[in-house]
Enzyme design. Structure first.
Site, short mmCIF file in Angstrom:
data_model
loop_
_atom_site.label_atom_id
_atom_site.label_comp_id
_atom_site.label_asym_id
_atom_site.label_seq_id
_atom_site.Cartn_x
_atom_site.Cartn_y
_atom_site.Cartn_z
N GLU A 155 -2.63 7.86 7.22
CA GLU A 155 -3.42 8.64 6.27
C GLU A 155 -4.42 9.50 7.02
OE1 GLU A 155 -5.48 6.03 3.67
OE2 GLU A 155 -3.78 5.70 2.34
N LYS A 195 0.83 -1.21 0.00
CA LYS A 195 0.00 0.00 0.00
C LYS A 195 0.86 1.26 0.00
CE LYS A 195 -4.37 -1.47 2.12
NZ LYS A 195 -4.21 -2.92 2.13
N ARG A 232 -7.16 -7.73 -10.55
CA ARG A 232 -7.94 -8.92 -10.89
C ARG A 232 -9.35 -8.49 -11.25
NH1 ARG A 232 -11.16 -8.95 -6.46
NH2 ARG A 232 -10.25 -8.36 -4.45
#
Length: 670
Positions: free
Chosen positions: A200, A116, A292
């Site tokens: 964040e 991430k 995906r």
């Protein structure tokens, strides 16, 4: 185009891929674990091969075994579906090294999105909007505290290598940071083997909106518009739709352009999803790219008229994207929900067992069903308990919601408990109907979606009367059928009106509703009844008729139409908005001493595998003390002593597989 592909997955997505392959004339190869020998994806594929034991690590996560099957059967490509190995860069590399095409993105693209922190830095460098935060490698707690204070609160701590909602904490003030950091790192270390975190700014009441992208080997990347997935519980999506009721055309264009920009930044090929968090002010920020096909891809297919699996196959075979960006259209509105074997009233505890009844609405131009099971199949303890995806579409959002409510009303699952009633309440909740739901709403207001919040005594009375009448009519029908097959079909005892010498046709009924026993008595027959015991009153029913599953009747002079479904063991009635499910039980019961001993044992709540035993015979335990831990449906369940006492027996060891309700430990008599 390929002539034969292997599907490295199971269940609904494997069956979904098989459907498209059939339309393209491509032969399919399935792989299966010991638990899936009779599964639908095995039955529907042209060929199928066993690859190991029931647990994913013994089968569907064995890339070497899957590639060996592909070699042996001559498959030219492997479709990974979603989950399992679908985002495993090492597996993608191994497939290509074996001379087989991987139907998905390049391994290098996956690796860029594997962290991430790294993904966020890459997107920021590419000009894609990201949430302000800290992604550095220096994980000194004092430094992280300073960075958090600089970013400001509320703030989210995230495991850098996490997923599935694990390793995430919301911190609302500086003094709470250190404890939350330690907790988050510990969870990340246990779940992912690495405890690096990123920080964040936390966006209050955010929307979760994702953009479907597609890239080809010629360097083209386009987007197929958005899906909104803001209805979530514990970071897991519950309802997905397209288009988003929140986006303006201008914001949709900006987010689509940013998603394409993100795809170009990692040389993306095949299907992918760029996920954004969107503030109430319309500011949007990159979260991640899922490399995906997504579970919710059917909503995009219904509003674009495209088959995304076909696109995947064509791109993997070396063809260019079938359409350019300006040729992508969006028509109508589509919504998807997932039917799970789980018990919302028990904290959404996953379920398992045989699907004694699986009734789903008929597929048509407005209703689509993607499922990997049929009635009679078993939902096992080893995999995700999803039963089916229900996807509806119509010209606009209100009509799509109406289709969803009607489709859910026409669904019934018996065997393991399901989330159908929860989804019905969700589809009628103002936050969904008005399109205002944010990602935290369900967690903040879950009680609004539980049965207690839906109490309606009058509605319950009508539904209960309908259930009683449906059972009475069914009893009469069964009695007539038995009489017709007997040696004396004209016997007066075959009338089934309950009349006997000494009383005027009184019949007793007993049901269980969420473990609460309900006892009713009725007089009458052939659709005209007087029923006692409903809401402490007497109800008059006239003119009841049951045609198929449509029950029409007059209750105290009011005409009602209900949907009724029964099989002798249970009865389900639905008034178009609410459902009542009752289990039929014997009217006369023998009271035994078994109930008195219910506090003397530790039982398995569901089938599973014993992970650890924390007590031994002779040990003294306190009420609520953990005695054993079992693993089932991808989660661990703690089993605790029902009271203080001394352990008499331990009937299971670590590694044992146990059935639901099995007695695993007993206490000495008090």
């Amino acid at each position: 185009m390929f002539e034969k592909i292997l599907i490295a997955n199971r269940g609904e997505i494997a069956c979904r891929v098989i459907r498209t392959c059939r339309t393209l004339g491509i032969r399919t190869v399935a792989v299966y674990s010991e638990a899936d020998a009779d599964a639908q994806h095995v039955r529907q594929a042209d060929e199928a091969y066993p690859i190991g034991g029931p647990r994913p690590a013994e089968s569907y996560l064995r890339g070497d075994a899957i590639i060996e099957v592909a070699r042996r059967c001559g498959a030219q490509a492997i479709h990974p579906g979603y989950g399992f190995l679908s985002e495993n860069a090492d597996f993608a590399d191994a497939v290509e090294a074996a001379g087989i095409a991987f139907i998905g993105p390049k391994a290098a693209s996956m690796r860029k999105m594997g962290s991430k922190a790294g993904a966020k830095e890459l997107m920021q460098a590419a000009g894609v909007p990201v949430v302000p935060g800290y992604t550095g490698e220096d994980q000194d707690p004092a430094l992280l505290q300073r960075e958090a204070d600089a970013i400001g609160y509320p703030l989210m701590i995230k495991a850098a290598h996490g997923g599935g909602g694990k390793g995430m904490r919301i911190v609302r003030e500086s003094g709470e940071f250190a404890a939350n950091l330690e907790s988050c790192q510990r969870e990340a270390r246990n779940a992912f083997g690495r405890d690096r975190v990123l920080l964040e700014r936390y966006v209050e009441r955010p929307r979760h909106i994702e953009i479907q992208i597609f890239g080809d080997n010629d360097g083209q990347v386009i987007h197929l518009n958005e899906r909104e997935c803001s209805a979530q519980r514990r970071y897991q999506k519950v309802l997905e739709e397209s288009p988003s009721p929140f986006l303006t055309p201008e914001l949709r264009a900006q987010m689509g352009a940013a998603a394409v920009q993100a795809g170009h930044a990692i040389d993306y090929v095949n299907a992918g999803t760029v996920e954004f968090i969107v503030g109430q002010d319309g500011g949007f920020y990159f979260m991640e790219i899922n490399t995906r096909l997504q579970v919710e891809h059917p909503v995009t297919e219904l509003v674009t008229g495209l088959d995304l699996v076909e696109w995947q196959l064509r791109v993997a075979a070396g063809e260019p994207l079938p359409l350019a960006q300006d040729a992508i259209v969006q028509r109508g509105h589509a919504i998807e929900v997932r039917l799970y074997a789980e018990d919302p009233e028990a904290g959404f505890l996953p379920g398992s067992g045989r699907l004694e009844r699986l009734r789903l609405p008929a597929a048509d131009a407005h209703v689509r069903l993607d499922s990997g099971v049929i009635e009679g199949d078993t939902v096992t303890i080893f995999y995700d308990p999803m039963i089916a995806k229900l996807i509806v579409s119509d010209a606009d959002r209100p009509r799509a919601l109406a289709r969803l409510r009607a489709a859910l009303a026409d669904s019934e699952i018996a065997g393991p408990k399901s989330n159908i009633e929860f989804l019905e309440r969700l589809a009628r909740h103002p936050a969904v109907v008005e399109g205002t739901i944010d990602t935290g709403y369900l967690d903040r207001h879950l009680d609004e979606f539980m049965p207690a919040a839906q109490a309606d005594e009058a509605g319950d009375a009508d539904l209960l009367a309908g259930a009683a009448v449906a059972e009475l009519l069914a009893q009469e029908r069964r009695t007539r059928a038995d009489a017709a097959a007997s040696n004396d079909p004209t016997s007066p005892w075959a009338v089934a009106d309950g009349w006997r010498l000494g009383h005027g046709g009184r019949r007793s009924l007993a049901f269980l509703r969420r473990d609460q026993r309900l006892e009713l008595s009725a007089q009458g027959s052939a659709g005209d009844y007087r029923i006692d015991g409903i809401a402490a009153a007497t109800v008059e029913v006239r003119g009841a008729r049951l045609a198929g599953d449509e029950l029409s009747l007059r209750i105290d002079g009011r005409a009602r139409r209900l949907r009724a479904l029964g099989d002798g063991a249970r009865v389900v009635v639905h008034d178009g908005e609410r459902r009542l499910r009752l289990d039929a039980v014997p009217v006369y019961r023998h009271e035994s001493s078994a109930a008195a001993g219910s506090g003397n044992s530790v039982n398995a709540p569901m089938p599973g595998r014993v992970v650890v035993v924390k007590a031994a015979p002779g040990d003294a335990v306190e009420a609520g003390q953990e005695v054993m831990v079992i693993e089932a449906m991808k989660m661990e369940l703690s089993l605790k002593a029902p009271r203080a006492g001394t352990i008499a027996e331990i009937r299971a060891a670590a590694g044992d597989f146990v059935e639901a309700d099995a007695v695993l430990a007993t206490l000495e008599s008090a």
